[in-house]
Motif scaffolding. Structure first.
Motif, PDB file in Angstrom:
ATOM      1  N   UNK A  50       9.012 -11.004  13.551  1.00  0.00           N
ATOM      2  CA  UNK A  50       7.637 -10.986  13.054  1.00  0.00           C
ATOM      3  C   UNK A  50       7.565 -10.330  11.681  1.00  0.00           C
ATOM      4  N   UNK A  51       6.960 -11.034  10.732  1.00  0.00           N
ATOM      5  CA  UNK A  51       6.847 -10.511   9.369  1.00  0.00           C
ATOM      6  C   UNK A  51       5.943  -9.284   9.336  1.00  0.00           C
ATOM      7  N   UNK A  52       6.163  -8.428   8.356  1.00  0.00           N
ATOM      8  CA  UNK A  52       5.309  -7.272   8.131  1.00  0.00           C
ATOM      9  C   UNK A  52       4.660  -7.406   6.756  1.00  0.00           C
ATOM     10  N   UNK A  53       3.543  -6.729   6.572  1.00  0.00           N
ATOM     11  CA  UNK A  53       2.823  -6.728   5.305  1.00  0.00           C
ATOM     12  C   UNK A  53       3.152  -5.434   4.559  1.00  0.00           C
ATOM     13  N   UNK A  54       3.455  -5.573   3.283  1.00  0.00           N
ATOM     14  CA  UNK A  54       3.835  -4.423   2.465  1.00  0.00           C
ATOM     15  C   UNK A  54       2.960  -4.406   1.220  1.00  0.00           C
ATOM     16  N   UNK A  55       2.233  -3.309   1.027  1.00  0.00           N
ATOM     17  CA  UNK A  55       1.398  -3.173  -0.154  1.00  0.00           C
ATOM     18  C   UNK A  55       2.225  -2.837  -1.386  1.00  0.00           C
ATOM     19  N   UNK A  56       1.872  -3.436  -2.520  1.00  0.00           N
ATOM     20  CA  UNK A  56       2.553  -3.189  -3.794  1.00  0.00           C
ATOM     21  C   UNK A  56       1.708  -2.219  -4.612  1.00  0.00           C
ATOM     22  N   UNK A  57       2.200  -1.006  -4.739  1.00  0.00           N
ATOM     23  CA  UNK A  57       1.429   0.053  -5.378  1.00  0.00           C
ATOM     24  C   UNK A  57       1.118  -0.270  -6.833  1.00  0.00           C
ATOM     25  N   UNK A  58      -0.132  -0.031  -7.219  1.00  0.00           N
ATOM     26  CA  UNK A  58      -0.560  -0.240  -8.603  1.00  0.00           C
ATOM     27  C   UNK A  58       0.243   0.686  -9.518  1.00  0.00           C
ATOM     28  N   UNK A  59       0.877   0.153 -10.580  1.00  0.00           N
ATOM     29  CA  UNK A  59       1.728   1.010 -11.423  1.00  0.00           C
ATOM     30  C   UNK A  59       0.969   2.053 -12.217  1.00  0.00           C
ATOM     31  N   UNK A  60      -0.353   1.891 -12.371  1.00  0.00           N
ATOM     32  CA  UNK A  60      -1.137   2.854 -13.129  1.00  0.00           C
ATOM     33  C   UNK A  60      -2.068   3.699 -12.256  1.00  0.00           C
ATOM     34  N   UNK A  61      -2.180   3.362 -10.967  1.00  0.00           N
ATOM     35  CA  UNK A  61      -3.072   4.083 -10.056  1.00  0.00           C
ATOM     36  C   UNK A  61      -2.501   4.029  -8.643  1.00  0.00           C
ATOM     37  N   UNK A  62      -1.805   5.087  -8.197  1.00  0.00           N
ATOM     38  CA  UNK A  62      -1.138   5.065  -6.893  1.00  0.00           C
ATOM     39  C   UNK A  62      -2.096   4.971  -5.710  1.00  0.00           C
ATOM     40  N   UNK A  63      -3.403   5.075  -5.950  1.00  0.00           N
ATOM     41  CA  UNK A  63      -4.371   4.944  -4.856  1.00  0.00           C
ATOM     42  C   UNK A  63      -4.687   3.487  -4.555  1.00  0.00           C
TER      43      UNK A  63
END
Length: 314
Positions: A202-215
């Motif tokens: 089962x695939x998982x979802x991975x968020x890609x952190x904004x390079x200028x705003x870690x939030x």
């Protein structure tokens, strides 16, 4: 990275662990790691994982005075040094990356990092101009020209600072994944603070952190039975324009690219290519390797390969 320091993740697994799963948290290579599994890890397996990490660190950490690479750096006339069996695949990958990037990716970039302040005591203070000028006058060390390899042996003729940061964390993710497989685990994620390897159906979802705003995140990757590794210039930065991603040919931190993500079958390859994309175009790297990627430039423009499984937010 210096033990005890923390590096924010450029990727974050969303929605794990699943019900009935288990998570093992620990520190390794100066960052926070997690292993999420379908079944809890035994105490012996956890101990074996931590022991494997320590052996890796004892070999490759330039922040430990007792490591093998620290002994190489301290040898005034060089010498012959025996690496463990795992070095064969690690250094072979560096050979390929060095060739594909025309020398921009080079494990001998360690001395350049030290001169900029990313040294064994984590001073974050660049060396005086006269020291840097003197070092450059001696000639910049090159993986192709200053190291001779004979199987597991590395032969040098002067002090050399080996830094495997471009590949090492991903390679360790692969080593731990192999340990889990050998122990019978078939559904897991090894998360080395942003360098991931997923095994399972089962695939998982991975968020890609904004390079200028870690939030914030700029998108989501859908990862299944592959590795995803990230690199960013904001993750280890100090001073004006100083960070850990250097072009080994010049010793200068890159400026045009600020973040990369790479999907590949192995984390070591994904990790190395995430660094290589700071210096080399994806079409050039695709002549040597199979991968998918996302890259963000300093002006905010993003590019991605058609086979990158996920989405970018506009």
């Amino acid at each position: 990275m210096k033990p005890g320091t923390k590096e924010p993740s450029a990727s974050a697994v969303l929605g794990r662990p699943e019900a009935g799963g288990s998570r093992f948290d620990f520190d390794a290579l100066g960052t926070r790691w997690q292993i999420e599994t379908d079944e809890p890890l035994s105490r012996d397996l956890c101990s074996g994982i931590l022991d494997r990490i320590d052996r890796f660190d004892t070999t490759y950490s330039r922040f430990r005075p007792d490591s093998l690479v620290s002994r190489i750096a301290a040898a005034p006339d060089g010498g012959r040094f025996e690496f463990p069996e795992d070095s064969l695949a690690l250094f072979s990958l560096y050979d390929r990356l060095h060739a594909a990037t025309d020398g921009a990716v080079d494990p001998l970039v360690g001395r350049e990092l030290e001169l900029l302040g990313y040294d064994s005591v984590y001073s974050l203070t660049p060396a005086p101009d006269e020291v840097r000028a003197s070092e450059r006058a001696r000639g910049r060390a090159s993986w192709a020209g200053d190291v001779r390899r004979d199987g597991r042996s590395v032969v040098t003729n002067r002090p050399l600072v080996i830094d495997v940061g471009a590949v090492g964390k991903g390679y360790l993710v692969d080593l731990l994944s192999a340990i889990l497989r050998e122990a019978g685990h078939t559904d897991f994620v090894v998360d080395g603070s942003g360098d991931l390897r997923h095994v399972g159906e089962r695939a998982i979802r991975v968020g890609l952190e904004h390079p200028f705003d870690p939030r914030r995140v700029i998108g989501v990757a859908h990862l299944r039975a592959q590795a995803l590794c990230a690199s960013g210039t904001s993750r280890r930065a100090w001073g004006d324009g100083l960070h850990h991603v250097l072009d080994a040919r010049t010793g200068v931190p890159v400026r045009e690219v600020v973040a990369t993500w790479v999907m590949a079958d192995e984390a070591a390859l994904a990790d190395g290519l995430a660094t290589a994309l700071f210096f080399t175009e994806a079409r050039r790297l695709a002549e040597f390797f199979e991968f998918a990627h996302v890259r963000v430039r300093s002006d905010g423009r993003a590019e991605f390969s058609p086979d990158f499984t996920g989405e970018l937010f506009t």
